[in-house]
Design a protein around this motif. Structure first.
Motif, mmCIF file in Angstrom:
data_model
loop_
_atom_site.group_PDB
_atom_site.id
_atom_site.type_symbol
_atom_site.label_atom_id
_atom_site.label_comp_id
_atom_site.label_asym_id
_atom_site.label_seq_id
_atom_site.Cartn_x
_atom_site.Cartn_y
_atom_site.Cartn_z
ATOM 1 N N ALA A 100 0.825 -1.213 0.000
ATOM 2 C CA ALA A 100 0.000 0.000 0.000
ATOM 3 C C ALA A 100 0.858 1.261 0.000
ATOM 4 O O ALA A 100 0.390 2.331 -0.406
ATOM 5 C CB ALA A 100 -0.924 0.007 1.215
ATOM 6 N N GLU A 103 1.005 2.942 -3.125
ATOM 7 C CA GLU A 103 -0.281 3.498 -3.545
ATOM 8 C C GLU A 103 -0.636 4.776 -2.792
ATOM 9 O O GLU A 103 -1.635 5.419 -3.096
ATOM 10 C CB GLU A 103 -1.393 2.469 -3.315
ATOM 11 C CG GLU A 103 -1.199 1.160 -4.049
ATOM 12 C CD GLU A 103 -1.334 1.323 -5.544
ATOM 13 O OE1 GLU A 103 -2.162 2.148 -5.971
ATOM 14 O OE2 GLU A 103 -0.597 0.645 -6.287
ATOM 15 N N ASP A 105 -1.030 8.421 -1.576
ATOM 16 C CA ASP A 105 -1.047 9.724 -2.243
ATOM 17 C C ASP A 105 -0.241 10.706 -1.395
ATOM 18 O O ASP A 105 -0.623 11.040 -0.280
ATOM 19 C CB ASP A 105 -2.492 10.201 -2.386
ATOM 20 C CG ASP A 105 -2.605 11.490 -3.194
ATOM 21 O OD1 ASP A 105 -1.565 12.095 -3.502
ATOM 22 O OD2 ASP A 105 -3.749 11.884 -3.493
ATOM 23 N N ARG A 130 -6.359 5.113 3.375
ATOM 24 C CA ARG A 130 -6.985 5.046 2.058
ATOM 25 C C ARG A 130 -6.160 4.194 1.102
ATOM 26 O O ARG A 130 -6.707 3.480 0.259
ATOM 27 C CB ARG A 130 -7.182 6.461 1.517
ATOM 28 C CG ARG A 130 -8.247 7.240 2.296
ATOM 29 C CD ARG A 130 -8.246 8.720 1.987
ATOM 30 N NE ARG A 130 -9.246 9.433 2.795
ATOM 31 C CZ ARG A 130 -9.335 10.743 2.872
ATOM 32 N NH1 ARG A 130 -8.494 11.515 2.190
ATOM 33 N NH2 ARG A 130 -10.265 11.312 3.627
ATOM 34 N N ALA A 131 -4.832 4.232 1.249
ATOM 35 C CA ALA A 131 -3.972 3.390 0.413
ATOM 36 C C ALA A 131 -4.160 1.919 0.757
ATOM 37 O O ALA A 131 -4.214 1.065 -0.131
ATOM 38 C CB ALA A 131 -2.511 3.799 0.589
ATOM 39 N N ASP A 133 -6.855 0.569 1.992
ATOM 40 C CA ASP A 133 -8.163 0.184 1.459
ATOM 41 C C ASP A 133 -8.093 -0.120 -0.040
ATOM 42 O O ASP A 133 -8.774 -1.017 -0.538
ATOM 43 C CB ASP A 133 -9.186 1.287 1.705
ATOM 44 C CG ASP A 133 -9.798 1.219 3.095
ATOM 45 O OD1 ASP A 133 -9.461 0.284 3.842
ATOM 46 O OD2 ASP A 133 -10.615 2.093 3.429
ATOM 47 N N ARG A 134 -7.265 0.650 -0.760
ATOM 48 C CA ARG A 134 -7.147 0.404 -2.195
ATOM 49 C C ARG A 134 -6.511 -0.964 -2.465
ATOM 50 O O ARG A 134 -6.830 -1.630 -3.450
ATOM 51 C CB ARG A 134 -6.320 1.508 -2.862
ATOM 52 C CG ARG A 134 -7.089 2.817 -3.060
ATOM 53 C CD ARG A 134 -6.353 3.754 -3.991
ATOM 54 N NE ARG A 134 -5.184 4.351 -3.363
ATOM 55 C CZ ARG A 134 -5.209 5.468 -2.649
ATOM 56 N NH1 ARG A 134 -6.361 6.124 -2.456
ATOM 57 N NH2 ARG A 134 -4.107 5.953 -2.115
ATOM 58 N N LYS A 138 -12.042 -2.004 0.304
ATOM 59 C CA LYS A 138 -12.703 -0.843 0.887
ATOM 60 C C LYS A 138 -13.242 -1.156 2.285
ATOM 61 O O LYS A 138 -13.888 -2.180 2.502
ATOM 62 C CB LYS A 138 -13.845 -0.392 -0.017
ATOM 63 C CG LYS A 138 -14.523 0.891 0.454
ATOM 64 C CD LYS A 138 -15.604 1.335 -0.521
ATOM 65 C CE LYS A 138 -16.276 2.616 -0.039
ATOM 66 N NZ LYS A 138 -17.340 3.062 -0.984
#
Length: 300
Positions: A100, A103, A105, A130-131, A133-134, A138
């Motif tokens: 993650a 990934e 941001d 959030r990374a 979860d990606r 989710k």
């Protein structure tokens, strides 16, 4: 036939109504049902579960991710995460899903826009969550953050950890149990007790507890293990302790796999807890693998 005493070590999200009596009853029912369904009730004989509640000694963390311990009048329920805890959460999420990190941001405003219920978290945590979860799916981090915050309280607050372990030791002494079933963070707590030599010894000098069942264990997370284990060495329990680990493929806490790739002497048992609430302790306790281990413990 003498009562077979078993001590349970519970995990997270125990409310103030989760007393020792209430927890013990809630664990006893699925264990009894599992023994009957697997045909081991007669071989196991009378079994009594004692699950000491440590919610009374655990400090309350004022966020939606952990509601533990006694209520404190006037406490700020929206207290943000502190710097030390933020770093612990970031490391735990990175250990849970290393891929993650690529990934994540890292743009200047990432994590600054808050969704519902996210105001108690920091932008750095939000970016990483959030990374994860990606990569993992989710909503995974919404479930994991309960565990991570309570693990922080246990592993990095020595007074809290000592108080929790004292509750478990008292139950072991009172019941003279030779078997322990530990769920979720409870597996970290009891592994820590074994590593510290805080489990009473039997007549031959080995731990008095000879059978251990762990369920939905997060011990495979390096960020959780680092507080109770030496990095680079396999997980291991003392000689004389038979260790069975139950894991469910849809349980995010055990990272969808067992412990045998990291632990010496553990026997993994894959169980089907369904897709919803796969981490629920009751879904582990009624499984044939638990009934079989209890029956074998009686024979020792």
């Amino acid at each position: 036939m003498k009562m077979l005493q078993i001590v349970g070590v519970h995990g997270i999200r125990q409310g103030k109504s989760a007393t020792t009596d209430a927890l013990s009853r809630s664990w006893q029912i699925p264990v009894d049902e599992g023994l009957a369904d697997a045909g081991h009730a007669e071989a196991a004989g009378p079994v009594r579960l004692t699950v000491p509640s440590y919610q009374g000694v655990y400090p309350r963390t004022a966020t939606r991710y952990m509601r533990l311990g006694p209520d404190t009048a006037g406490q700020d329920r929206d207290a943000p995460v502190g710097e030390e805890e933020e770093e612990f959460i970031l490391q735990a999420l990175a250990a849970y899903a290393p891929s993650a990190l690529a990934e994540e941001d890292d743009s200047p405003l990432a994590g600054e826009t808050l969704g519902p219920g996210e105001s108690r978290l920091t932008p750095r945590i939000l970016r990483r969550a959030r990374a994860v979860d990606r990569v993992a799916g989710k909503g995974v981090t919404d479930r994991l953050l309960w565990l991570v915050r309570e693990a922080h309280g246990y592993l990095l607050q020595e007074e809290t950890g000592a108080a929790v372990r004292a509750e478990i030791r008292a139950a072991l002494t009172a019941t003279d149990a030779r078997m322990v079933i530990a769920h979720s963070l409870g597996s970290v707590v009891f592994y820590d007790m074994l590593s510290r030599g805080e489990v009473a010894a039997g007549a031959d000098g080995s731990p008095a507890v000879t059978s251990l069942i762990t369920c939905g264990s997060p011990l495979s997370w390096l960020a959780v293990r680092k507080g109770v284990h030496t990095a680079g060495a396999p997980l291991a329990v003392p000689a004389g302790v038979v260790w069975t680990n139950l894991y469910a493929p849809y349980d995010p806490v055990n990272k969808f796999r067992g412990l045998s790739h990291l632990a010496a002497g553990v026997t993994d048992a894959k169980v089907d807890n369904g897709k919803l609430n796969a981490h629920d302790v009751r879904r582990y306790l009624d499984k044939p693998a638990v009934a079989e281990r209890i029956a074998k413990a009686r024979a020792l």
